[in-house]
Write an enzyme that holds these catalytic residues in place. Structure first.
Site, PDB file in Angstrom:
ATOM      1  N   SER A  73       0.799  -1.228   0.000  1.00 22.24           N
ATOM      2  CA  SER A  73       0.000   0.000   0.000  1.00 22.24           C
ATOM      3  C   SER A  73       0.832   1.278   0.000  1.00 22.24           C
ATOM      4  O   SER A  73       0.310   2.350  -0.304  1.00 22.24           O
ATOM      5  CB  SER A  73      -0.957   0.012   1.193  1.00 22.24           C
ATOM      6  OG  SER A  73      -0.236   0.150   2.406  1.00 22.24           O
ATOM      7  N   LYS A 152       1.011   4.648   6.835  1.00 20.09           N
ATOM      8  CA  LYS A 152       0.424   5.482   5.789  1.00 20.09           C
ATOM      9  C   LYS A 152       1.077   6.865   5.839  1.00 20.09           C
ATOM     10  O   LYS A 152       1.869   7.168   6.722  1.00 20.09           O
ATOM     11  CB  LYS A 152      -1.087   5.636   5.974  1.00 20.09           C
ATOM     12  CG  LYS A 152      -1.875   4.335   6.089  1.00 20.09           C
ATOM     13  CD  LYS A 152      -1.915   3.534   4.811  1.00 20.09           C
ATOM     14  CE  LYS A 152      -2.707   2.237   4.989  1.00 20.09           C
ATOM     15  NZ  LYS A 152      -2.563   1.351   3.811  1.00 20.09           N
TER      16      LYS A 152
END
Length: 274
Positions: A73, A152
């Site tokens: 990701s 993230k």
């Protein structure tokens, strides 16, 4: 002058007088018996181990900790995939004790709600004794923590409004302004779009429209650099925080990749709002 040499007699050939001290030379190691020697070394080893564990505890709890990137990701910034050599990263745990996360920071955080836990399972043993042992080892960074940690990039902070509408072609915006995101590999997004038959990586949003979401004070909005293949804040807008992450759940700022050796290097913060 009288000759007094006769007052001294040699005893080289005879037995020593009772008053003559006797000396002997022994190996210095023989001064300590085997039991005392082993005890001495045992104490030294125990002290060394205690010092090492104390240092590991201090650094792990207050300064730095290592994590493994489990998914793709955050590519190309961080690499991770099933069956490959995932990046090992080190986070700075002190930085947010003196300030708040900034847009562009890459952060590790604990899953703030159960909606983030899909596909995650505890690394702890089902054996209660081993479970406790793993809990203790985790304190010294010798076992992973018993929580779902994710990595993230911070896109928006408290009070800012984030959204993306495919129709306007502006991509993700914060307070109505388009972002500058050099960390997104557009070729990777195009490949994802093709391999998913157009399901992932659509348009300038690299996914479905979302927002507007106003980030609560004390929270941040996070997204993956591999925008079309990241279950980030966009995937959790129905939870109690509307997909945002409380700063209190952030474990630290990613500073560097330490393994594999071919990817060793710093992980910089690129402010997309700048």
């Amino acid at each position: 002058m009288d000759d007094t040499s006769g007052d001294y007699q040699s005893h080289s050939s005879g037995e020593p007088d009772d008053d003559t001290p006797s000396f002997s030379i022994r190996d210095a190691d023989s001064d300590t018996d085997d039991g005392e020697g082993k005890s001495h070394w045992g104490r030294e080893i125990a002290i060394i181990v205690a010092i090492v564990l104390a240092l590991m505890f201090i650094f792990t709890q207050f300064f730095f900790r290592q994590y493994v990137v489990p998914s793709e990701s955050m590519e190309p910034t961080l690499h991770g995939c099933v069956g490959c050599t995932n990046d090992r990263i080190v986070i700075d745990k002190m930085v947010y004790r003196f300030g708040d996360p900034k847009p562009g920071d890459v952060v590790v955080f604990k899953a703030p709600t159960s909606s983030w836990d899909e596909g995650w399972s505890s690394p702890r043993s089902s054996n209660p004794v081993m479970h406790k042992v793993q809990d203790v080892l985790s304190v010294f960074a010798l076992a992973p923590p018993n929580e779902n940690n994710l990595v993230k990039r911070v896109i928006a902070t408290g009070g800012q409004t984030v959204e993306c509408k495919e129709a306007n072609g502006k991509g993700v915006t914060v307070n109505g302004k388009s972002l500058n995101e050099p960390y997104i590999d557009k070729q990777l997004q195009a490949e994802t779009y093709q391999s998913s038959d157009g399901v992932l990586g659509k348009g300038t949003c690299y996914g479905a429209d979302f927002g507007p979401i106003t980030v609560p004070q004390g929270n941040v909005w996070v997204m993956g650099d591999n925008r079309s293949n990241s279950a980030d804040s966009r995937a959790h807008m129905e939870d109690e925080y509307q997909g945002t992450v409380p700063v209190s759940d952030i474990r630290g700022k990613v500073r560097t990749i330490i393994y594999p050796f071919s990817r060793i290097g710093g992980v910089g913060s690129v402010n997309p709002q700048g």
